[in-house]
Design a protein around this motif. Structure first.
Motif, PDB file in Angstrom:
ATOM      1  N   TRP A  97     -77.774 -97.007  65.837  1.00  0.00           N
ATOM      2  CA  TRP A  97     -76.655 -97.884  66.156  1.00  0.00           C
ATOM      3  C   TRP A  97     -76.779 -99.222  65.415  1.00  0.00           C
ATOM      4  CZ3 TRP A  97     -76.847-102.663  68.678  1.00  0.00           C
ATOM      5  CH2 TRP A  97     -75.600-103.196  69.034  1.00  0.00           C
ATOM      6  N   VAL A  98     -77.985 -99.754  65.325  1.00  0.00           N
ATOM      7  CA  VAL A  98     -78.197-101.010  64.595  1.00  0.00           C
ATOM      8  C   VAL A  98     -77.823-100.848  63.124  1.00  0.00           C
ATOM      9  CG1 VAL A  98     -79.960-102.634  63.811  1.00  0.00           C
ATOM     10  CG2 VAL A  98     -79.961-101.853  66.187  1.00  0.00           C
ATOM     11  N   LYS A  99     -78.184 -99.731  62.530  1.00  0.00           N
ATOM     12  CA  LYS A  99     -77.853 -99.491  61.127  1.00  0.00           C
ATOM     13  C   LYS A  99     -76.344 -99.405  60.918  1.00  0.00           C
ATOM     14  CE  LYS A  99     -78.882 -96.342  57.316  1.00  0.00           C
ATOM     15  NZ  LYS A  99     -79.601 -95.099  56.923  1.00  0.00           N
ATOM     16  N   GLN A 100     -75.641 -98.751  61.820  1.00  0.00           N
ATOM     17  CA  GLN A 100     -74.187 -98.648  61.702  1.00  0.00           C
ATOM     18  C   GLN A 100     -73.521-100.013  61.832  1.00  0.00           C
ATOM     19  OE1 GLN A 100     -72.962 -95.825  64.656  1.00  0.00           O
ATOM     20  NE2 GLN A 100     -73.686 -94.039  63.498  1.00  0.00           N
ATOM     21  N   GLN A 101     -74.018-100.830  62.752  1.00  0.00           N
ATOM     22  CA  GLN A 101     -73.439-102.157  62.921  1.00  0.00           C
ATOM     23  C   GLN A 101     -73.628-103.009  61.675  1.00  0.00           C
ATOM     24  OE1 GLN A 101     -71.549-103.100  65.574  1.00  0.00           O
ATOM     25  NE2 GLN A 101     -71.799-100.968  66.207  1.00  0.00           N
ATOM     26  N   CYS A 102     -74.761-102.868  61.030  1.00  0.00           N
ATOM     27  CA  CYS A 102     -74.993-103.618  59.792  1.00  0.00           C
ATOM     28  C   CYS A 102     -74.046-103.162  58.686  1.00  0.00           C
ATOM     29  CB  CYS A 102     -76.452-103.462  59.351  1.00  0.00           C
ATOM     30  SG  CYS A 102     -77.658-104.220  60.463  1.00  0.00           S
ATOM     31  N   GLU A 103     -73.801-101.863  58.588  1.00  0.00           N
ATOM     32  CA  GLU A 103     -72.885-101.359  57.564  1.00  0.00           C
ATOM     33  C   GLU A 103     -71.455-101.814  57.833  1.00  0.00           C
ATOM     34  OE1 GLU A 103     -73.382 -97.172  57.544  1.00  0.00           O
ATOM     35  OE2 GLU A 103     -75.350 -97.234  56.542  1.00  0.00           O
ATOM     36  N   PHE A 104     -71.037-101.821  59.099  1.00  0.00           N
ATOM     37  CA  PHE A 104     -69.691-102.283  59.429  1.00  0.00           C
ATOM     38  C   PHE A 104     -69.524-103.764  59.107  1.00  0.00           C
ATOM     39  CE2 PHE A 104     -69.442 -98.829  62.912  1.00  0.00           C
ATOM     40  CZ  PHE A 104     -69.126 -97.888  61.946  1.00  0.00           C
ATOM     41  N   ALA A 105     -70.553-104.522  59.362  1.00  0.00           N
ATOM     42  CA  ALA A 105     -70.483-105.956  59.068  1.00  0.00           C
ATOM     43  C   ALA A 105     -70.360-106.206  57.567  1.00  0.00           C
ATOM     44  CB  ALA A 105     -71.710-106.667  59.632  1.00  0.00           C
ATOM     45  N   LYS A 106     -71.087-105.436  56.769  1.00  0.00           N
ATOM     46  CA  LYS A 106     -70.988-105.600  55.308  1.00  0.00           C
ATOM     47  C   LYS A 106     -69.605-105.214  54.802  1.00  0.00           C
ATOM     48  CE  LYS A 106     -75.911-104.840  54.359  1.00  0.00           C
ATOM     49  NZ  LYS A 106     -76.909-103.960  53.698  1.00  0.00           N
ATOM     50  N   GLN A 107     -69.044-104.162  55.341  1.00  0.00           N
ATOM     51  CA  GLN A 107     -67.713-103.742  54.912  1.00  0.00           C
ATOM     52  C   GLN A 107     -66.648-104.755  55.326  1.00  0.00           C
ATOM     53  OE1 GLN A 107     -66.956 -99.798  56.388  1.00  0.00           O
ATOM     54  NE2 GLN A 107     -68.599 -98.861  55.189  1.00  0.00           N
ATOM     55  N   ALA A 108     -66.831-105.395  56.480  1.00  0.00           N
ATOM     56  CA  ALA A 108     -65.866-106.404  56.904  1.00  0.00           C
ATOM     57  C   ALA A 108     -65.918-107.636  56.007  1.00  0.00           C
ATOM     58  CB  ALA A 108     -66.127-106.795  58.357  1.00  0.00           C
ATOM     59  N   GLU A 109     -67.110-107.986  55.524  1.00  0.00           N
ATOM     60  CA  GLU A 109     -67.223-109.145  54.641  1.00  0.00           C
ATOM     61  C   GLU A 109     -66.691-108.848  53.251  1.00  0.00           C
ATOM     62  OE1 GLU A 109     -71.295-110.216  54.676  1.00  0.00           O
ATOM     63  OE2 GLU A 109     -71.293-110.942  56.773  1.00  0.00           O
ATOM     64  N   ASN A 110     -66.919-107.662  52.743  1.00  0.00           N
ATOM     65  CA  ASN A 110     -66.468-107.283  51.399  1.00  0.00           C
ATOM     66  C   ASN A 110     -65.697-105.962  51.486  1.00  0.00           C
ATOM     67  OD1 ASN A 110     -67.921-109.494  50.163  1.00  0.00           O
ATOM     68  ND2 ASN A 110     -69.784-108.294  50.470  1.00  0.00           N
TER      69      ASN A 110
END
Length: 266
Positions: A128-141
């Motif tokens: 779950w932590v890994k998915q949240q990090c990927e979603f955050a990166k996609q939201a920024e870029n």
């Protein structure tokens, strides 16, 4: 209130044993057989909680819930939690007291299912932590993320298979239904070389074949007397009159006397 202030419970096991482990002399890993498994140093309850991206392994008293030790886990697998080499029921965790002091202890479960749940709870949390990090990166870029291309490539085709598709009426290869005959009987022409059927004239008329005239038979009456048919007319005139009267009397079957339908004209 920020996300890090919430604490969720991931797993609870009512019984866990704590062991003192000898220092590791080499990098080959830990072995539970080297511990005194029949003499645990402490026994109690285990809880795994999560606050933000960090998971906490808490060893608590069964009755009072007093905290005995806890091990923060920021990565799994990692140095904070390690499996032993000779068993799936024992692990080595790194505990901290909050003042910067750390120590490695061994923990073990009496049931193999409890050890499995302990392992899966940590794995699910860090997925779950890994998915949240990927979603955050996609939201920024958002422009850097992979784009879905649904266009057809060169030479690529698509085939649709629709079941029970009815063919259009009259399409190639589909026989059309023969329309029903309207009015009278439908007669086929006589076969080539066959004999022409003889037509029986109506009462009071006569039929000529070639140059001869066929005289109708004399019908006997009920009293034994004979009644003769009307006198014959000349051949040419009689033939025309016969077919004229026959055409009028047939009514719905007039189509049978037209030329080209197979009947022989005299």
């Amino acid at each position: 209130m920020e996300e890090g202030e919430y604490e969720s419970v991931l797993c609870v096991k009512p019984e866990v044993h704590v062991y003192r482990i000898p220092p590791r002399a080499t990098n080959r890993g830990y072995r539970a057989a080297e511990w005194q498994l029949d003499q645990p140093s402490w026994s109690g309850r285990l809880r795994i909680t999560a606050k933000g991206q960090v998971a906490y392994i808490k060893l608590e008293d069964r009755t009072s819930g007093e905290l005995f030790a806890q091990a923060p886990v920021d990565q799994f697998p990692g140095t904070a939690v390690e499996s032993v080499m000779d068993s799936s029921r024992y692990f080595v965790i790194r505990i901290e007291d909050g003042n910067g002091r750390r120590a490695f202890i061994g923990i073990g479960f009496g049931d193999r299912g409890d050890a499995f749940d302990f392992n899966v709870a940590l794995q699910d949390h860090f997925k779950w932590v890994k998915q949240q990090c990927e979603f955050a990166k996609q939201a920024e870029n958002p422009d850097q993320g992979p784009k879905l291309d649904l266009s057809f490539k060169e030479g690529q085709t698509i085939k649709l298979n629709i079941a029970n598709m009815k063919k259009k009426e009259g399409a190639a290869g589909t026989p059309r239904a023969r329309p029903a005959s309207t009015g009278g009987l439908s007669l086929l022409p006589p076969p080539p070389g066959g004999k022409t059927s003889t037509l029986i004239p109506p009462p009071g008329e006569q039929l000529s074949v070639g140059a001869s005239i066929v005289q109708p038979a004399v019908a006997p009456s009920s009293g034994g007397a004979t009644v003769s048919w009307p006198q014959p007319k000349p051949a040419a005139t009689a033939t025309a009159d016969i077919w004229g009267d026959f055409t009028k009397s047939t009514g719905s079957t007039s189509s049978q006397t037209q030329p080209g339908t197979g009947w022989v004209q005299f």
